[in-house]
Write a protein that holds these residues in place. Structure first.
Motif, PDB file in Angstrom:
ATOM      1  N   ILE A 197       0.841  -1.204   0.000  1.00 23.22           N
ATOM      2  CA  ILE A 197       0.000   0.000   0.000  1.00 23.22           C
ATOM      3  C   ILE A 197       0.877   1.255   0.000  1.00 23.22           C
ATOM      4  O   ILE A 197       0.591   2.227  -0.707  1.00 23.22           O
ATOM      5  CB  ILE A 197      -0.958  -0.027   1.205  1.00 23.22           C
ATOM      6  CG1 ILE A 197      -1.994  -1.137   1.011  1.00 23.22           C
ATOM      7  CG2 ILE A 197      -1.640   1.332   1.395  1.00 23.22           C
ATOM      8  CD1 ILE A 197      -2.851  -1.415   2.228  1.00 23.22           C
ATOM      9  N   LEU A 198       1.968   1.225   0.769  1.00 21.10           N
ATOM     10  CA  LEU A 198       2.884   2.365   0.787  1.00 21.10           C
ATOM     11  C   LEU A 198       3.463   2.613  -0.608  1.00 21.10           C
ATOM     12  O   LEU A 198       3.547   3.756  -1.062  1.00 21.10           O
ATOM     13  CB  LEU A 198       4.013   2.125   1.796  1.00 21.10           C
ATOM     14  CG  LEU A 198       5.104   3.194   1.847  1.00 21.10           C
ATOM     15  CD1 LEU A 198       4.548   4.494   2.427  1.00 21.10           C
ATOM     16  CD2 LEU A 198       6.291   2.710   2.664  1.00 21.10           C
ATOM     17  N   LEU A 199       3.851   1.554  -1.292  1.00 23.69           N
ATOM     18  CA  LEU A 199       4.430   1.693  -2.630  1.00 23.69           C
ATOM     19  C   LEU A 199       3.399   2.165  -3.655  1.00 23.69           C
ATOM     20  O   LEU A 199       3.752   2.850  -4.624  1.00 23.69           O
ATOM     21  CB  LEU A 199       5.063   0.387  -3.080  1.00 23.69           C
ATOM     22  CG  LEU A 199       6.309  -0.038  -2.294  1.00 23.69           C
ATOM     23  CD1 LEU A 199       6.797  -1.392  -2.764  1.00 23.69           C
ATOM     24  CD2 LEU A 199       7.395   1.006  -2.419  1.00 23.69           C
ATOM     25  N   LEU A 200       2.142   1.802  -3.451  1.00 23.14           N
ATOM     26  CA  LEU A 200       1.099   2.320  -4.341  1.00 23.14           C
ATOM     27  C   LEU A 200       0.906   3.822  -4.115  1.00 23.14           C
ATOM     28  O   LEU A 200       0.679   4.573  -5.069  1.00 23.14           O
ATOM     29  CB  LEU A 200      -0.226   1.591  -4.097  1.00 23.14           C
ATOM     30  CG  LEU A 200      -0.338   0.181  -4.672  1.00 23.14           C
ATOM     31  CD1 LEU A 200      -1.630  -0.469  -4.193  1.00 23.14           C
ATOM     32  CD2 LEU A 200      -0.272   0.204  -6.186  1.00 23.14           C
ATOM     33  N   ALA A 201       1.005   4.246  -2.849  1.00 30.45           N
ATOM     34  CA  ALA A 201       0.805   5.664  -2.520  1.00 30.45           C
ATOM     35  C   ALA A 201       2.029   6.497  -2.893  1.00 30.45           C
ATOM     36  O   ALA A 201       1.892   7.638  -3.344  1.00 30.45           O
ATOM     37  CB  ALA A 201       0.498   5.809  -1.034  1.00 30.45           C
ATOM     38  N   ILE A 202       3.231   5.953  -2.677  1.00 34.10           N
ATOM     39  CA  ILE A 202       4.474   6.682  -2.943  1.00 34.10           C
ATOM     40  C   ILE A 202       5.368   5.782  -3.794  1.00 34.10           C
ATOM     41  O   ILE A 202       6.189   5.030  -3.269  1.00 34.10           O
ATOM     42  CB  ILE A 202       5.194   7.062  -1.629  1.00 34.10           C
ATOM     43  CG1 ILE A 202       4.250   7.784  -0.674  1.00 34.10           C
ATOM     44  CG2 ILE A 202       6.423   7.917  -1.926  1.00 34.10           C
ATOM     45  CD1 ILE A 202       4.820   8.000   0.718  1.00 34.10           C
ATOM     46  N   PRO A 203       5.239   5.837  -5.099  1.00 31.91           N
ATOM     47  CA  PRO A 203       6.057   4.960  -5.955  1.00 31.91           C
ATOM     48  C   PRO A 203       7.516   5.427  -6.003  1.00 31.91           C
ATOM     49  O   PRO A 203       7.843   6.549  -5.636  1.00 31.91           O
ATOM     50  CB  PRO A 203       5.394   5.086  -7.328  1.00 31.91           C
ATOM     51  CG  PRO A 203       4.642   6.368  -7.293  1.00 31.91           C
ATOM     52  CD  PRO A 203       4.295   6.641  -5.857  1.00 31.91           C
TER      53      PRO A 203
END
Length: 147
Positions: free
Chosen positions: A37-43
């Protein structure tokens, strides 16, 4: 690594908890899902930062999991499977005299071994505790009989 890979790995780890219970994979899986989820929000995170984020999320989820399991282990009926402890405080009549510290009393449809001071059959006793399959009793002058 793709955020979708982290999400899939987290879901697989959480699902493995059902197959391999008691290993706490659910909480590590939640760390993987949170990383995804973090990587989806901050690629654009490097692999090293992704691994650090996963480690932080998994390490944070472990104490939360311990707290959840501790709370789930509490019961509103702590003596549910401890029949002897449930009987503490009841007054019963001795079926068999207490001689040399041991006798018998019928409670419901069960005959219990009772431990206490020597008393004749028919005496009323109050249950003060349980020791394995035996009940500790003291003599009682009066009170309702529970048989």
């Amino acid at each position: 690594m793709s955020p979708w890979l982290w999400l899939a790995a987290g879901i697989v780890l959480a699902a493995l908890e059902m197959v391999v219970s008691g290993v706490y994979l659910l909480w590590i899986g939640l760390g993987g899902i949170a990383t995804g989820i973090l990587l989806l929000a901050i690629p654009g995170f490097s692999l090293q930062r992704q691994l650090v984020a996963f480690a932080v999320f998994a390490a944070a989820a472990a104490p939360v999991g311990a707290l959840v399991y501790r709370r789930a282990g509490r019961s509103d009926a702590p003596t549910l499977n401890r029949r002897g402890e449930q009987l503490v405080g009841r007054t019963v009549t001795l079926d068999e005299a207490i001689v040399n510290g041991a006798g018998r009393a019928r409670i419901g449809d069960t005959v219990w071994r009772v431990l206490g001071p020597d008393l004749p059959a028919g005496s009323r006793v109050r249950i003060t505790g349980s020791e394995g399959a035996a009940l500790s009793v003291v003599g009682e002058a009066s009170g309702p009989t529970a048989t």
